[in-house]
Write an enzyme that holds these catalytic residues in place. Structure first.
Site, PDB file in Angstrom:
ATOM      1  CB  ILE A 269      17.182   4.627  -4.740  1.00 18.25           C
ATOM      2  CG1 ILE A 269      17.441   4.634  -6.254  1.00 18.25           C
ATOM      3  CG2 ILE A 269      17.740   3.373  -4.087  1.00 18.25           C
ATOM      4  CD1 ILE A 269      16.688   3.564  -7.025  1.00 18.25           C
TER       5      ILE A 269
ATOM      6  CE1 TYR B 228      15.018 -12.162 -18.588  1.00 19.23           C
ATOM      7  CE2 TYR B 228      17.415 -12.123 -18.547  1.00 19.23           C
ATOM      8  CZ  TYR B 228      16.240 -12.729 -18.937  1.00 19.23           C
ATOM      9  OH  TYR B 228      16.268 -13.895 -19.666  1.00 19.23           O
TER      10      TYR B 228
ATOM     11  CG  ASN C   3       6.528 -11.920  -9.446  1.00 14.83           C
ATOM     12  OD1 ASN C   3       5.869 -10.965  -9.862  1.00 14.83           O
ATOM     13  ND2 ASN C   3       7.078 -12.808 -10.258  1.00 14.83           N
ATOM     14  CD  GLU C   4      10.255 -14.261  -2.714  1.00 17.42           C
ATOM     15  OE1 GLU C   4      10.690 -13.677  -1.697  1.00 17.42           O
ATOM     16  OE2 GLU C   4      10.690 -15.347  -3.113  1.00 17.42           O
TER      17      GLU C   4
ATOM     18  CD  GLN D  59     -29.670   0.437  10.235  1.00 13.73           C
ATOM     19  OE1 GLN D  59     -30.330   1.251   9.580  1.00 13.73           O
ATOM     20  NE2 GLN D  59     -30.150  -0.737  10.608  1.00 13.73           N
TER      21      GLN D  59
ATOM     22  CD1 TRP E 174     -16.700   7.063   9.099  1.00 15.21           C
ATOM     23  CD2 TRP E 174     -15.209   5.560   9.831  1.00 15.21           C
ATOM     24  NE1 TRP E 174     -16.844   5.939   8.331  1.00 15.21           N
ATOM     25  CE2 TRP E 174     -15.947   4.994   8.755  1.00 15.21           C
ATOM     26  CE3 TRP E 174     -14.232   4.798  10.445  1.00 15.21           C
ATOM     27  CZ2 TRP E 174     -15.707   3.700   8.294  1.00 15.21           C
ATOM     28  CZ3 TRP E 174     -13.994   3.505   9.997  1.00 15.21           C
ATOM     29  CH2 TRP E 174     -14.720   2.967   8.924  1.00 15.21           C
TER      30      TRP E 174
ATOM     31  CD  GLU F 144       8.285  -3.677  -3.659  1.00 14.95           C
ATOM     32  OE1 GLU F 144       7.955  -4.862  -3.818  1.00 14.95           O
ATOM     33  OE2 GLU F 144       8.874  -3.269  -2.639  1.00 14.95           O
TER      34      GLU F 144
END
Length: 445
Positions: free
Chosen positions: A220, A295, A303-304, A342, A400, A426
């Site tokens: 949590i 639920y 979803n948000e 390059q 890098w 999530e």
């Protein structure tokens, strides 16, 4: 046609043209152009001696990565605070494994914890895009702090705004906007991806005035700092997921115990703890929405939340570029700046392109949500792709930077550790793929 007239005509996203007579190539010396604008529409007319063209089109639509004045103000404010106040504390908080109280207070003081809460409840009353921009900018400096803000805004605050009763809003929104960090208590030992297999129960009193919660939540976030928990428990396990109900539980309620924080790979300053509910009594007035619909609320709000996680991952990727690019521009080998080889150009150009693609996906999904357009598939795509880009950017930036990137002298190694959970919480990446696939199949049936 003058360049000013041409520019005005090109400012639209849709156009209707009516040509009323044929053009005469010999009569194009005297051209008049007029452009008028109302509150919603542009109109323009171009008059040649032998040709009349009229144009009418709706007000232009900005690209999804262009923001309103208010959104830019919020983004710039978050960026300034993150760089000036948060950045000097990041390494210490990571080593200490906790977010400092003055940082949390700063989040409240700047309105970052009540982004979409209406002003009448003490919030900032901004839009969802603004909330995601704040998450991105904070994540660009410390993803541990950004996840605290993300969960608080996109999950708890919005759940209360969407489904809370008038009394519940009046009780909790002012606190959520001003002083109470929230925690989203869903996961359990046996209910991770299968979230609705939860075992925590909520037993109604004989008179229905309160519920008694028993169970244990795991993983949590924000639990150590939380002033309130949004707890999901089942009022009738025989109904399976249709018994799941959401409760707002004050952190000081007797019987609620927060356990020892997990020792994690990344996001170490973000507390992740077990939460034990031992005969915790919650007033019936603190039920969020309707009994048995928890639920549905959970599915909708997650979803948000996935859009918020995508914003966090974009912030991580940009944070990696913020560290690596100045180094590549400064360090020379064999008489050449690293950024001018390059082989290096191709690599950071590729990462920048992928970050931009993730931005387009994420902020387009924000606009879809704000305009009540179904966005479940797009939210899953944004989270999936942004988490992949963050991992790639974090890994490449360490390469890098060479040896120094592998040390704690720079924050690149922290971003590398922090980004991994983006493909887990999530909704795992496999769950996002499953969601996307389901929607695609439905579209082609």
């Amino acid at each position: 046609m003058t360049s000013a007239c041409r520019a005005a005509l090109r400012a639209a996203s849709s156009m209707q043209r009516t040509i009323t007579s044929a053009s005469s190539s010999a009569a194009r010396q005297n051209i008049r152009c007029t452009v008028t604008q109302t509150s919603r529409n542009f109109s323009a007319s171009v008059v040649y001696p032998d040709i009349s063209i009229e144009h009418s089109y709706e007000q232009r639509r900005l690209p999804v990565t262009q923001f309103t004045e208010d959104e830019e103000m919020v983004r710039d404010g978050a960026r300034h605070w993150a760089n000036e106040v948060l950045r000097p504390l990041v390494r210490d908080m990571d080593n200490e494994g906790k977010t400092r109280p003055d940082v949390i207070q700063g989040l409240f003081d700047h309105g970052f914890m009540g982004m979409e809460i209406p002003e009448e409840y003490g919030g900032s009353e901004m839009n969802f895009t603004s909330a995601c921009l704040v998450v991105e900018e904070l994540s660009r400096v410390d993803p541990s702090v950004s996840i605290l803000v993300d969960i608080h805004n996109t999950l708890t605050n919005n759940a209360v705004r969407f489904w809370g009763s008038k009394e519940l809003k009046e009780k909790w929104l002012p606190r959520l906007a001003s002083e109470a960090v929230s925690s989203f208590a869903l996961s359990e030992a046996g209910s991770g991806t299968d979230a609705f297999a939860l075992k925590t129960t909520a037993t109604a009193s004989s008179d229905g005035s309160y519920y008694t919660l028993n169970g244990e939540k795991l993983w949590i976030s924000n639990s150590r700092e939380a002033g309130v928990f949004l707890v999901f428990a089942n009022v009738n396990p025989s109904l399976k997921h249709k018994g799941i109900t959401a409760f707002m539980v004050d952190a000081n309620t007797e019987g609620l115990h927060v356990g020892k924080p997990e020792k994690k790979l990344g996001l170490r300053a973000s507390s992740t703890c077990p939460v034990v509910l031992d005969n915790v009594k919650v007033d019936a007035a603190d039920v969020l929405g309707e009994v048995g619909l928890g639920y549905k609320y959970c599915i909708n709000i997650l979803n948000e939340g996935r859009i918020g996680i995508a914003s966090q991952q974009i912030g991580i990727a940009k944070g990696c570029m913020d560290i690596a690019m100045p180094y590549l521009n400064e360090r020379s080998q064999f008489g050449t700046k690293l950024a001018d080889f390059q082989g290096m150009e191709h690599q950071y150009a590729q990462i920048a392109t992928e970050i931009h693609a993730a931005e387009l996906m994420t902020y387009n999904t924000c606009r879809m949500k704000e305009n009540d357009i179904p966005f479940v598939k797009e939210a899953s795509m944004a989270k999936l792709y942004a988490s992949q880009v963050a991992e790639k950017a974090a890994s490449k930036s360490i390469e890098w930077l060479g040896g120094i990137g592998f040390t704690q002298d720079l924050l690149a190694e922290k971003f590398y550790r922090d980004c991994k959970v983006g493909s887990i919480y999530e909704g795992t990446s496999n769950i996002q793929l499953q969601t996307i696939a389901k929607r695609i199949k439905d579209e082609y049936r």
